[in-house]
Scaffold this motif. Structure first.
Motif, PDB file in Angstrom:
ATOM      1  N   ASP A 187      -4.338   3.489  13.243  1.00  0.00           N
ATOM      2  CA  ASP A 187      -5.685   2.936  13.439  1.00  0.00           C
ATOM      3  C   ASP A 187      -6.305   2.532  12.108  1.00  0.00           C
ATOM      4  N   HIS A 188      -5.675   2.928  10.996  1.00  0.00           N
ATOM      5  CA  HIS A 188      -6.264   2.705   9.670  1.00  0.00           C
ATOM      6  C   HIS A 188      -5.360   1.893   8.740  1.00  0.00           C
ATOM      7  N   VAL A 189      -4.084   1.759   9.063  1.00  0.00           N
ATOM      8  CA  VAL A 189      -3.132   1.054   8.194  1.00  0.00           C
ATOM      9  C   VAL A 189      -2.436  -0.032   8.996  1.00  0.00           C
ATOM     10  N   ARG A 190      -2.383  -1.223   8.437  1.00  0.00           N
ATOM     11  CA  ARG A 190      -1.790  -2.365   9.137  1.00  0.00           C
ATOM     12  C   ARG A 190      -0.256  -2.294   9.146  1.00  0.00           C
ATOM     13  N   PRO A 191       0.377  -2.865  10.157  1.00  0.00           N
ATOM     14  CA  PRO A 191       1.844  -2.916  10.204  1.00  0.00           C
ATOM     15  C   PRO A 191       2.421  -3.663   8.994  1.00  0.00           C
ATOM     16  N   GLU A 192       3.509  -3.154   8.456  1.00  0.00           N
ATOM     17  CA  GLU A 192       4.275  -3.754   7.361  1.00  0.00           C
ATOM     18  C   GLU A 192       3.416  -4.034   6.118  1.00  0.00           C
ATOM     19  N   SER A 193       2.414  -3.209   5.908  1.00  0.00           N
ATOM     20  CA  SER A 193       1.532  -3.400   4.749  1.00  0.00           C
ATOM     21  C   SER A 193       1.867  -2.454   3.596  1.00  0.00           C
ATOM     22  N   CYS A 194       2.800  -1.539   3.797  1.00  0.00           N
ATOM     23  CA  CYS A 194       3.057  -0.476   2.816  1.00  0.00           C
ATOM     24  C   CYS A 194       4.424  -0.653   2.157  1.00  0.00           C
ATOM     25  N   ARG A 195       4.561  -0.071   0.995  1.00  0.00           N
ATOM     26  CA  ARG A 195       5.870  -0.063   0.344  1.00  0.00           C
ATOM     27  C   ARG A 195       6.439   1.350   0.197  1.00  0.00           C
ATOM     28  N   PHE A 196       5.589   2.378   0.367  1.00  0.00           N
ATOM     29  CA  PHE A 196       6.039   3.767   0.156  1.00  0.00           C
ATOM     30  C   PHE A 196       5.208   4.674   1.054  1.00  0.00           C
ATOM     31  N   VAL A 197       5.892   5.465   1.903  1.00  0.00           N
ATOM     32  CA  VAL A 197       5.226   6.400   2.801  1.00  0.00           C
ATOM     33  C   VAL A 197       5.849   7.781   2.628  1.00  0.00           C
TER      34      VAL A 197
ATOM     35  N   PRO B 298       7.572  -2.533   5.565  1.00  0.00           N
ATOM     36  CA  PRO B 298       8.474  -3.673   5.728  1.00  0.00           C
ATOM     37  C   PRO B 298       9.905  -3.185   5.562  1.00  0.00           C
ATOM     38  N   VAL B 299      10.854  -4.069   5.749  1.00  0.00           N
ATOM     39  CA  VAL B 299      12.246  -3.634   5.792  1.00  0.00           C
ATOM     40  C   VAL B 299      12.695  -2.969   4.500  1.00  0.00           C
ATOM     41  N   GLU B 300      12.154  -3.405   3.341  1.00  0.00           N
ATOM     42  CA  GLU B 300      12.608  -2.818   2.071  1.00  0.00           C
ATOM     43  C   GLU B 300      11.785  -1.610   1.651  1.00  0.00           C
ATOM     44  N   GLY B 301      10.804  -1.205   2.470  1.00  0.00           N
ATOM     45  CA  GLY B 301       9.950  -0.072   2.114  1.00  0.00           C
ATOM     46  C   GLY B 301      10.710   1.238   2.115  1.00  0.00           C
ATOM     47  N   VAL B 302      10.126   2.251   1.484  1.00  0.00           N
ATOM     48  CA  VAL B 302      10.771   3.557   1.311  1.00  0.00           C
ATOM     49  C   VAL B 302       9.966   4.626   2.042  1.00  0.00           C
ATOM     50  N   ILE B 303      10.668   5.469   2.800  1.00  0.00           N
ATOM     51  CA  ILE B 303      10.066   6.621   3.441  1.00  0.00           C
ATOM     52  C   ILE B 303      10.652   7.881   2.810  1.00  0.00           C
ATOM     53  N   VAL B 304       9.798   8.863   2.560  1.00  0.00           N
ATOM     54  CA  VAL B 304      10.240  10.161   2.046  1.00  0.00           C
ATOM     55  C   VAL B 304       9.769  11.221   3.029  1.00  0.00           C
ATOM     56  N   CYS B 305      10.667  12.080   3.472  1.00  0.00           N
ATOM     57  CA  CYS B 305      10.337  13.145   4.421  1.00  0.00           C
ATOM     58  C   CYS B 305      10.566  14.505   3.771  1.00  0.00           C
TER      59      CYS B 305
ATOM     60  N   ASP C 118       0.824  -1.200   0.000  1.00  0.00           N
ATOM     61  CA  ASP C 118       0.000   0.000   0.000  1.00  0.00           C
ATOM     62  C   ASP C 118       0.865   1.260   0.000  1.00  0.00           C
ATOM     63  N   LEU C 119       0.211   2.372  -0.304  1.00  0.00           N
ATOM     64  CA  LEU C 119       0.856   3.679  -0.313  1.00  0.00           C
ATOM     65  C   LEU C 119       0.196   4.545   0.744  1.00  0.00           C
ATOM     66  N   VAL C 120       0.997   5.380   1.406  1.00  0.00           N
ATOM     67  CA  VAL C 120       0.467   6.271   2.440  1.00  0.00           C
ATOM     68  C   VAL C 120       1.096   7.647   2.277  1.00  0.00           C
ATOM     69  N   GLU C 121       0.259   8.674   2.410  1.00  0.00           N
ATOM     70  CA  GLU C 121       0.768  10.042   2.457  1.00  0.00           C
ATOM     71  C   GLU C 121       0.229  10.701   3.712  1.00  0.00           C
ATOM     72  N   LEU C 122       1.133  11.213   4.522  1.00  0.00           N
ATOM     73  CA  LEU C 122       0.779  11.929   5.745  1.00  0.00           C
ATOM     74  C   LEU C 122       0.949  13.421   5.481  1.00  0.00           C
ATOM     75  N   GLY C 123      -0.150  14.112   5.259  1.00  0.00           N
ATOM     76  CA  GLY C 123      -0.134  15.513   4.885  1.00  0.00           C
ATOM     77  C   GLY C 123      -0.138  15.641   3.371  1.00  0.00           C
ATOM     78  N   SER C 124      -1.218  16.176   2.815  1.00  0.00           N
ATOM     79  CA  SER C 124      -1.351  16.174   1.352  1.00  0.00           C
ATOM     80  C   SER C 124      -1.580  17.546   0.744  1.00  0.00           C
ATOM     81  N   TYR C 125      -1.853  18.543   1.542  1.00  0.00           N
ATOM     82  CA  TYR C 125      -2.170  19.886   1.062  1.00  0.00           C
ATOM     83  C   TYR C 125      -3.236  19.797  -0.028  1.00  0.00           C
ATOM     84  N   LEU C 126      -2.947  20.201  -1.254  1.00  0.00           N
ATOM     85  CA  LEU C 126      -3.961  20.193  -2.312  1.00  0.00           C
ATOM     86  C   LEU C 126      -3.800  19.035  -3.286  1.00  0.00           C
ATOM     87  N   GLY C 127      -2.924  18.073  -2.947  1.00  0.00           N
ATOM     88  CA  GLY C 127      -2.922  16.819  -3.690  1.00  0.00           C
ATOM     89  C   GLY C 127      -1.863  16.641  -4.751  1.00  0.00           C
TER      90      GLY C 127
END
Length: 299
Positions: free
Chosen positions: A122-132, A155-162, A42-51
């Protein structure tokens, strides 16, 4: 009275927001690489402004995957510091505007959690994402919590962007990001002027693949540095003003060469005329009367 709505965006450039071209290119590269390697999630974005970044991320969503966007939008922030930040930087942010922009490019909206990012687990399961993508609050406590949540979701190979990991006005983000690197085992892959890209997995193969790709990109500059004994890639767009200046210099040189060629041709034609028999005869014929007139004026 009918409400006038702004026109829908026709391209990503029409969407307001801070998402530089270099980061658009890198988001695409990381997400494409995951797809090539068969890394689903799955993909997750924390803070999206206007998309703006969400629209690009949504292009890489596949069957069976979920894209979750978590943002306060126009809700009240949970604390005074966060509300002050919202009032100062994101007063124009509304969920309606986000949804309209996103729907201009996609048939379906992502899963939207209109709440503080502290609620994401509360909405996303642990280790279910590949990109945050972490781009919500700039306050240290909140960013630290967002990075810790990303660690749980990836998961361990997932990518985080800050986002905003180095801006002068966001020292809290810098503190949280580099604390995660120094203390919590987050491995930097690369940085741009605006965003930090990392993973809790091994980075060498990712960096090798990225370097190979960067070597073919004429419009992107990069170098390799070392931080804490690990390689770190710096990537940025080649300066548009410099590129424009190079084009202007090249154009001026070409124009100068054309002028010089025209001058040389004109000089050659003039020399040919001067050395011709007709020119010498004509010059002699006009020189004699002038000599006679000068001689007459001396008396």
């Amino acid at each position: 009275m009918t409400e006038t709505r702004p026109p829908l965006p026709a391209s990503l450039d029409d969407v307001d927001g801070w998402f530089p071209k270099v980061d658009q290119r890198l988001f695409t590269w990381f997400l494409d690489r995951q797809e090539r390697l068969g890394q689903s999630g799955d993909l997750v974005e924390l803070g999206s402004y206007l998309g703006k970044s969400a629209i690009l991320m949504g292009r890489h969503l596949h069957g069976g995957e979920t894209f979750t966007v978590c943002d306060l939008f126009d809700s009240q922030a949970p604390d005074d510091s966060n509300q002050a930040e919202m009032d100062g930087s994101y007063a124009s942010l509304t969920r309606t505007a986000f949804e309209a922009n996103y729907r201009a490019f996609h048939d379906r909206l992502p899963e939207i959690v209109q709440a503080p990012t502290s609620a994401i687990l509360d909405h996303v399961r642990p280790e279910s994402c590949r990109f945050v993508h972490v781009d919500a609050s700039h306050l240290y406590e909140h960013v630290r919590g967002d990075i810790q949540a990303a660690h749980v979701m990836l998961p361990v190979e997932g990518v985080i962007v800050c986002d905003d990991y180095r801006s002068e006005h966001t020292p809290g983000v810098s503190a949280a990001v580099w604390e995660a690197v120094a203390v919590e085992g987050l491995h930097p892959v690369c940085v741009t002027p605006q965003k930090f890209y990392g993973t809790w997995g091994e980075v060498k193969q990712v960096q090798d693949d990225l370097l190979a790709w960067l070597g073919d990109q004429d419009d992107l500059w990069h170098e390799v540095q070392e931080v804490g004994g690990r390689a770190l890639l710096r990537v940025k767009s080649r300066s548009a003003p410099k590129a424009k200046k190079k084009d202007q210099v090249r154009e001026l040189k070409e124009r100068l060469a054309r002028v010089e060629d025209q001058r040389a041709r004109a000089q050659h034609e003039l020399d040919s005329v001067r050395h011709s028999l007709s020119f010498r005869v004509g010059r002699a014929a006009t020189a004699l009367p002038r000599a006679i007139r000068r001689g007459g004026r001396r008396h």
